[in-house]
Design an enzyme around this catalytic site. Sequence first.
Site, PDB file in Angstrom:
ATOM      1  N   ASP A 194      -5.942  15.682  27.151  1.00  0.00           N
ATOM      2  CA  ASP A 194      -5.632  14.750  25.113  1.00  0.00           C
ATOM      3  C   ASP A 194      -5.587  15.585  25.065  1.00  0.00           C
ATOM      4  O   ASP A 194      -4.482  16.799  24.553  1.00  0.00           O
ATOM      5  CB  ASP A 194      -7.750  15.161  24.269  1.00  0.00           C
ATOM      6  CG  ASP A 194      -7.469  14.741  23.199  1.00  0.00           C
ATOM      7  OD1 ASP A 194      -6.487  14.016  22.807  1.00  0.00           O
ATOM      8  OD2 ASP A 194      -7.630  15.000  22.121  1.00  0.00           O
TER       9      ASP A 194
ATOM     10  N   HIS B  40      -8.933  12.194  25.398  1.00  0.00           N
ATOM     11  CA  HIS B  40      -9.747  13.124  24.095  1.00  0.00           C
ATOM     12  C   HIS B  40     -11.725  11.926  23.717  1.00  0.00           C
ATOM     13  O   HIS B  40     -11.990  12.796  23.341  1.00  0.00           O
ATOM     14  CB  HIS B  40      -8.916  12.361  22.877  1.00  0.00           C
ATOM     15  CG  HIS B  40      -9.845  11.511  21.312  1.00  0.00           C
ATOM     16  ND1 HIS B  40      -9.715  13.324  21.008  1.00  0.00           N
ATOM     17  CD2 HIS B  40      -9.964  11.341  21.271  1.00  0.00           C
ATOM     18  CE1 HIS B  40      -9.893  13.476  19.898  1.00  0.00           C
ATOM     19  NE2 HIS B  40     -10.138  12.489  19.779  1.00  0.00           N
TER      20      HIS B  40
ATOM     21  N   SER C 148     -13.938  14.680  18.393  1.00  0.00           N
ATOM     22  CA  SER C 148     -12.751  14.391  17.589  1.00  0.00           C
ATOM     23  C   SER C 148     -13.443  14.938  15.621  1.00  0.00           C
ATOM     24  O   SER C 148     -12.943  16.408  15.935  1.00  0.00           O
ATOM     25  CB  SER C 148     -12.054  13.142  17.435  1.00  0.00           C
ATOM     26  OG  SER C 148     -10.728  12.782  16.830  1.00  0.00           O
TER      27      SER C 148
END
Length: 532
Positions: free
Chosen positions: A449, A508, A257
């Site tokens: 994601d 994700h 991220s």
Amino acid sequence: MKAFTSLLCGLGLSTTLAKAISLQRPLGLDKDVLLQAAEKFGLDLDLDHLLKELDSNVLDAWAQIEHLYPNQVMSLETSTKPKFPEAIKTKKDWDFVVKNDAIENYQLRVNKIKDPKILGIDPNVTQYTGYLDVEDEDKHFFFWTFESRNDPAKDPVILWLNGGPGCSSLTGLFFELGPSSIGPDLKPIGNPYSWNSNATVIFLDQPVNVGFSYSGSSGVSNTVAAGKDVYNFLELFFDQFPEYVNKGQDFHIAGESYAGHYIPVFASEILSHKDRNFNLTSVLIGNGLTDPLTQYNYYEPMACGEGGEPSVLPSEECSAMEDSLERCLGLIESCYDSQSVWSCVPATIYCNNAQLAPYQRTGRNVYDIRKDCEGGNLCYPTLQDIDDYLNQDYVKEAVGAEVDHYESCNFDINRNFLFAGDWMKPYHTAVTDLLNQDLPILVYAGDKDFICNWLGNKAWTDVLPWKYDEEFASQKVRNWTASITDEVAGEVKSYKHFTYLRVFNGGHMVPFDVPENALSMVNEWIHGGFSL
């Protein structure tokens, strides 16, 4: 419309961003808004000079921010509230206190967990916890280390960083890749696919005021400032534990991220120190935000059926995202050119309104396009179980936590990075420098994601300039077979020391969704010559 709060690669958005469509309307700028913002940012402002420097696109965005949120600039907070400890443990409470004359104002406090069975987390594995103290700035970073289940004297070491900005790396420990998850009864559940199966793994809560880390000051609000602290942590850590590196063992940094910002900068900081006591061998970036100018092109395709899943938005929403993209990219270009808070803040606010909020308003999970957001903590109720587990007194006592209350994410940190202009900056340029220094880099992306999606990650790696960029671009994508499951688990593209991997059926948080294949990826990378 379902009301919830979510991190967007860490950004806390609310449903008030439904007003995004009105950002298309030009407005006049009240100059007071810039003066007020300058005061909040702690910046000296030559207004006449600034107005000449900023292009009309950026000034219009500031005007629209003022129009949509008339009370926000005046009430804006741009520094983190201090996070005070419950009780500072004295020197005698720690097994080791590590200092280095070459690193002024830093020390490392370390405890070996005496009886891991109390915690029920990998009870047969040696574990260390502690704090990095930055004494002159009153900053204290918490870490938790798990030795390899295999052969810690020979196996590599991995530093794991969650993103946010502002999310604890203990989320990675208990939700993704660590030795245990936490059940609804707050009991640990063993993870056979933990990344410490064949490596010693360090989980570091950074930046300060995240997780069990704390500070009596406002902490940091940009990625570059955080890099020095991480480097000094590693120097002191390996001073205390030379056995992890003195036989030539490899050391890697991995994260996901917003770590797409962190890792290139932290790796660059490490490589700038030629006399360091450890060797940085490679880095791994999972579903990262690294090159926003390229990646923001791919939110509409991912949301509208071009990423391998059916569209989650009606055609008119997809069209609105397309219509706003040109302006969004223009604002990001202005941020890239100036790297100024004045250009980068409106780029973040405008683009996240225009490109991310339409998806969020559907109530779908931004981290997994197949799922609805279940509410609670960041779309995954399990994260609340982790918070509750770590807030138990016996757990805090066992790990030496000096903070009374643990939270998985600190949204103040997130806001601070945004209003420092950090979000939209071009950290992919650091990746270029790392590759040109021959550092192996793996960029992987779970293909379910939305928020840091595989389309955008593939795109920026395809166009990244570096010394072998033409050769990399010419490589064909091929199937990747995971060694543990012996199944085709992704698609890989690689040349020399740069690899991109699309991970099938991963969201994700790839280690959460496909743990066997995530461990296969890591084992093959760190034990197989840095290729897949």
